[in-house]
Enzyme design. Structure first.
Site, PDB file in Angstrom:
ATOM      1  N   TYR A  45       0.755  -1.349  -0.100  1.00  0.00           N
ATOM      2  CA  TYR A  45      -0.197   0.193  -0.105  1.00  0.00           C
ATOM      3  C   TYR A  45       0.883   1.261  -0.050  1.00  0.00           C
ATOM      4  O   TYR A  45       1.791   1.315   0.847  1.00  0.00           O
ATOM      5  CB  TYR A  45      -0.846   0.119   1.332  1.00  0.00           C
ATOM      6  CG  TYR A  45      -2.669   0.324   0.935  1.00  0.00           C
ATOM      7  CD1 TYR A  45      -2.837   1.372   0.067  1.00  0.00           C
ATOM      8  CD2 TYR A  45      -3.417  -0.911   0.970  1.00  0.00           C
ATOM      9  CE1 TYR A  45      -4.018   1.529  -0.246  1.00  0.00           C
ATOM     10  CE2 TYR A  45      -4.709  -0.605   0.560  1.00  0.00           C
ATOM     11  CZ  TYR A  45      -4.966   0.328   0.076  1.00  0.00           C
ATOM     12  OH  TYR A  45      -6.372   0.464  -0.477  1.00  0.00           O
ATOM     13  N   GLU A  86      -0.239   5.063  -0.377  1.00  0.00           N
ATOM     14  CA  GLU A  86      -0.960   6.452  -0.620  1.00  0.00           C
ATOM     15  C   GLU A  86       0.142   7.381  -0.538  1.00  0.00           C
ATOM     16  O   GLU A  86       0.879   7.391   0.381  1.00  0.00           O
ATOM     17  CB  GLU A  86      -2.222   6.367   0.189  1.00  0.00           C
ATOM     18  CG  GLU A  86      -3.189   5.650  -0.112  1.00  0.00           C
ATOM     19  CD  GLU A  86      -4.348   6.118   0.778  1.00  0.00           C
ATOM     20  OE1 GLU A  86      -5.774   5.546   0.547  1.00  0.00           O
ATOM     21  OE2 GLU A  86      -4.315   6.552   2.032  1.00  0.00           O
ATOM     22  N   ASP A 122      -4.463  14.448 -25.101  1.00  0.00           N
ATOM     23  CA  ASP A 122      -4.645  13.075 -24.884  1.00  0.00           C
ATOM     24  C   ASP A 122      -3.996  12.301 -25.520  1.00  0.00           C
ATOM     25  O   ASP A 122      -4.696  11.788 -26.944  1.00  0.00           O
ATOM     26  CB  ASP A 122      -6.455  12.984 -24.655  1.00  0.00           C
ATOM     27  CG  ASP A 122      -6.544  11.303 -24.136  1.00  0.00           C
ATOM     28  OD1 ASP A 122      -5.698  10.525 -23.803  1.00  0.00           O
ATOM     29  OD2 ASP A 122      -7.682  11.004 -24.163  1.00  0.00           O
ATOM     30  N   THR A 136      -1.828   6.519 -22.223  1.00  0.00           N
ATOM     31  CA  THR A 136      -1.675   5.183 -21.460  1.00  0.00           C
ATOM     32  C   THR A 136      -0.179   4.731 -21.728  1.00  0.00           C
ATOM     33  O   THR A 136       0.627   5.310 -22.481  1.00  0.00           O
ATOM     34  CB  THR A 136      -2.741   4.358 -22.325  1.00  0.00           C
ATOM     35  OG1 THR A 136      -2.185   4.484 -23.468  1.00  0.00           O
ATOM     36  CG2 THR A 136      -4.025   4.920 -22.257  1.00  0.00           C
ATOM     37  N   LYS A 147      -0.364   0.963 -24.796  1.00  0.00           N
ATOM     38  CA  LYS A 147      -0.681   1.031 -26.258  1.00  0.00           C
ATOM     39  C   LYS A 147       0.793   0.824 -26.989  1.00  0.00           C
ATOM     40  O   LYS A 147       1.497  -0.232 -26.796  1.00  0.00           O
ATOM     41  CB  LYS A 147      -1.557   2.132 -26.649  1.00  0.00           C
ATOM     42  CG  LYS A 147      -2.811   2.185 -25.938  1.00  0.00           C
ATOM     43  CD  LYS A 147      -3.958   3.156 -26.347  1.00  0.00           C
ATOM     44  CE  LYS A 147      -5.284   2.982 -25.540  1.00  0.00           C
ATOM     45  NZ  LYS A 147      -6.138   4.021 -25.353  1.00  0.00           N
ATOM     46  N   ARG A 177      -0.859  -2.106 -18.278  1.00  0.00           N
ATOM     47  CA  ARG A 177      -2.269  -1.227 -18.298  1.00  0.00           C
ATOM     48  C   ARG A 177      -1.807  -0.383 -17.408  1.00  0.00           C
ATOM     49  O   ARG A 177      -1.702  -0.316 -16.236  1.00  0.00           O
ATOM     50  CB  ARG A 177      -3.366  -2.057 -18.298  1.00  0.00           C
ATOM     51  CG  ARG A 177      -3.512  -3.691 -18.954  1.00  0.00           C
ATOM     52  CD  ARG A 177      -4.958  -3.723 -19.016  1.00  0.00           C
ATOM     53  NE  ARG A 177      -5.580  -3.115 -19.787  1.00  0.00           N
ATOM     54  CZ  ARG A 177      -5.548  -2.846 -21.219  1.00  0.00           C
ATOM     55  NH1 ARG A 177      -4.710  -4.037 -21.713  1.00  0.00           N
ATOM     56  NH2 ARG A 177      -6.144  -2.106 -21.769  1.00  0.00           N
TER      57      ARG A 177
HETATM   58  C1  LIG Z   1      -7.220   4.471 -24.788  1.00  0.00           C
HETATM   59  C2  LIG Z   1      -7.627   5.759 -24.688  1.00  0.00           C
HETATM   60  C3  LIG Z   1      -8.020   6.277 -23.380  1.00  0.00           C
HETATM   61  C4  LIG Z   1      -8.425   5.620 -22.212  1.00  0.00           C
HETATM   62  O1  LIG Z   1      -7.450   4.491 -21.557  1.00  0.00           O
HETATM   63  P1  LIG Z   1      -8.065   3.500 -20.752  1.00  0.00           P
HETATM   64  O2  LIG Z   1      -6.824   2.837 -20.131  1.00  0.00           O
HETATM   65  O3  LIG Z   1      -8.755   2.540 -21.671  1.00  0.00           O
HETATM   66  O4  LIG Z   1      -8.808   4.034 -19.622  1.00  0.00           O
HETATM   67  C5  LIG Z   1      -8.305   7.461 -23.207  1.00  0.00           C
HETATM   68  N1  LIG Z   1      -8.036   8.527 -24.314  1.00  0.00           N
HETATM   69  C6  LIG Z   1      -7.851   8.069 -25.592  1.00  0.00           C
HETATM   70  C7  LIG Z   1      -7.392   9.167 -26.847  1.00  0.00           C
HETATM   71  C8  LIG Z   1      -7.412   6.835 -25.889  1.00  0.00           C
HETATM   72  O5  LIG Z   1      -7.032   6.471 -27.013  1.00  0.00           O
END
Ligand SMILES: *Cc1c(COP(=O)(O)O)cnc(C)c1O
Length: 412
Positions: A59, A61, A205, A231, A234, A240
């Site tokens: 843990y 935090e 994003d 993320t 990807k 993840r």
């Molecule tokens: C994949 C993605 C997310 C979200 O990712 P998660 O891990 O599935 O919550 C947010 N914004 C964009 C543009 C994405 O491609």
């Protein structure tokens, strides 16, 4: 190799054969089908080892040096390492590596800069905006007033004139650039200029292209955006999870937005696995990988176009392709199911002109497996044959099995 070692660990086999079978079944599925889901990849055995480590027990935090729990000596070192590696990799002044997912990273970015009810300009969902960009089914659509911009129906490219006009009309508090389905580079300098003109924050994003950015195969949003959310799983090929990058001026606000505003304890096994992935992404081998991902996507896009599919924007700059299969006599939904039966795993998606669904494909996973442009030519022909309904479906399934068998993601 350690992944099979992990899966075949006597412990799991002995204690829970049912679950051991499930893990094996999934490894078998991943090894014998083609993973063309644009958001997926194969993490390294080293990343998997960190994920499966005793750090999962801890843990933690708070942040390194200021935790609400004792015993954080080792995980503090892991998180500092992850943060330093992320800052170096992306040339950012500050990094937060605790977000549990891409969506929670976006939530934290909004929490850092916005108040409920604020106006936000983002790519509309039908054009490739993410759920967190204003979907009524998501917190974003419920708590903020989203104004969507779109892409040109003919070219599939972001309509910059519309972005500027909407920004001037609605005076948003923030502009979001980034997409789940946009195959071209995003012009961050343009978005910065519009944001400055109307006094808005710019949030990039960059969940999809951040791995290409790490490998020098796509332009970086870091010099332009107030906050970059991403993320780590990807193209970047880590565990993840999510992360945020920003300047020192916003560091405290971003950190407080992640913890304690949107999350409790960080998942330290994942944070450690992010550190491993950032280390891998800083190598020349990863830069070569990122460039090969793009070369493969370009070849695959050209192959699909030659087979009669209509490729959005006429090609790609990234790992991602969207295409309309209807000239071959199928819509995206049917196409996805037919391809799945043949072992080609991908998504259907909305298309710019909006009347039929298309297909979304990505080359991050197959490139990790070692496939190159020769294989992409073969995949394009195979996809077209399946969509046209030529030949027996079990013949296509056998061809996929044979192709995938030559490039095991986790060689024994
Ligand atoms: C994949 C993605 C997310 C979200 O990712 P998660 O891990 O599935 O919550 C947010 N914004 C964009 C543009 C994405 O491609």
């Amino acid at each position: 190799m350690s992944v099979t070692h992990t899966l075949e660990a006597d412990v799991l086999r002995r204690q829970d054969p049912q679950l051991a079978d499930i893990l094996h079944g999934e490894l078998d599925r991943q090894s014998t089908t083609l993973q063309l889901i644009a958001a997926e990849n194969f993490t390294s055995p080293a990343v998997l080892a960190a994920l499966g480590s005793p750090l999962a027990n801890k843990y933690a935090e708070g942040y390194p040096g200021s935790r609400y729990h004792g015993g954080c000596e080792m995980v503090d070192v892991a998180e500092r390492l992850a943060v330093e590696r992320a800052k170096d990799l992306f040339g950012a002044e500050h990094a937060n590596v605790q977000s549990h997912s891409g969506s929670s990273a976006v939530l934290a970015a909004y929490a850092a800069l916005l108040r409920p009810g604020d106006t936000v300009l983002a790519l509309g969902l039908p054009y490739g905006g993410h759920l967190t960009h204003g979907s009524p089914a998501n917190f974003s659509g419920r708590w903020f007033d989203f104004v969507p911009y779109g892409v040109d129906a003919e070219t599939g490219l972001i309509d910059h004139d519309q972005v500027r006009t909407l920004a001037r009309t609605h005076r948003p508090k923030a502009i979001v650039c980034g997409s789940i389905a946009y195959p071209r580079h995003i012009d961050h300098a343009f978005f910065r200029e519009v944001a400055d003109e109307v006094g808005a924050y710019l949030i990039a994003d960059s969940a999809h292209p951040i791995g290409l950015v790490a490998g020098g195969a796509a332009p970086s949003p870091v010099p332009y955006a107030d906050i970059v959310c991403a993320t780590t799983h990807k193209v970047l090929r880590g565990p993840r999870g999510g992360m945020l990058l920003c300047g020192s001026d916003l560091a405290e606000r971003v950190d407080r937005a992640v913890f304690p505003f949107t999350q409790g304890g960080a998942q330290m096994h994942t944070v450690a696995a992010k550190a491993v992935a950032f280390g891998e992404a800083a190598t020349p081998a990863f830069a070569a990988y990122a460039h090969q991902v793009v070369a493969n996507a370009r070849t695959l896009a050209a192959g699909l176009a030659a087979q009669g599919l209509v490729v959005t924007t006429g090609g790609t700059d990234t790992h991602l392709i969207t295409a309309d299969p209807s000239p071959l006599g199928v819509d995206g939904r049917t196409a996805r199911l037919r391809l799945a039966a043949a072992g080609v795993v991908l998504d259907s998606c909305a298309l710019p002109h909006g009347d039929v669904r298309g297909l979304r494909l990505g080359t991050a996973a197959v490139t990790t497996q070692g496939m190159g442009e020769e294989e992409m030519v073969r995949v394009a022909a195979l996809v077209a044959r399946v969509l046209r309904g030529e030949g027996e479906s079990h013949t296509a399934r056998e061809e996929v099995r044979e192709l995938a068998g030559g490039f095991p993601p986790y060689p024994r």
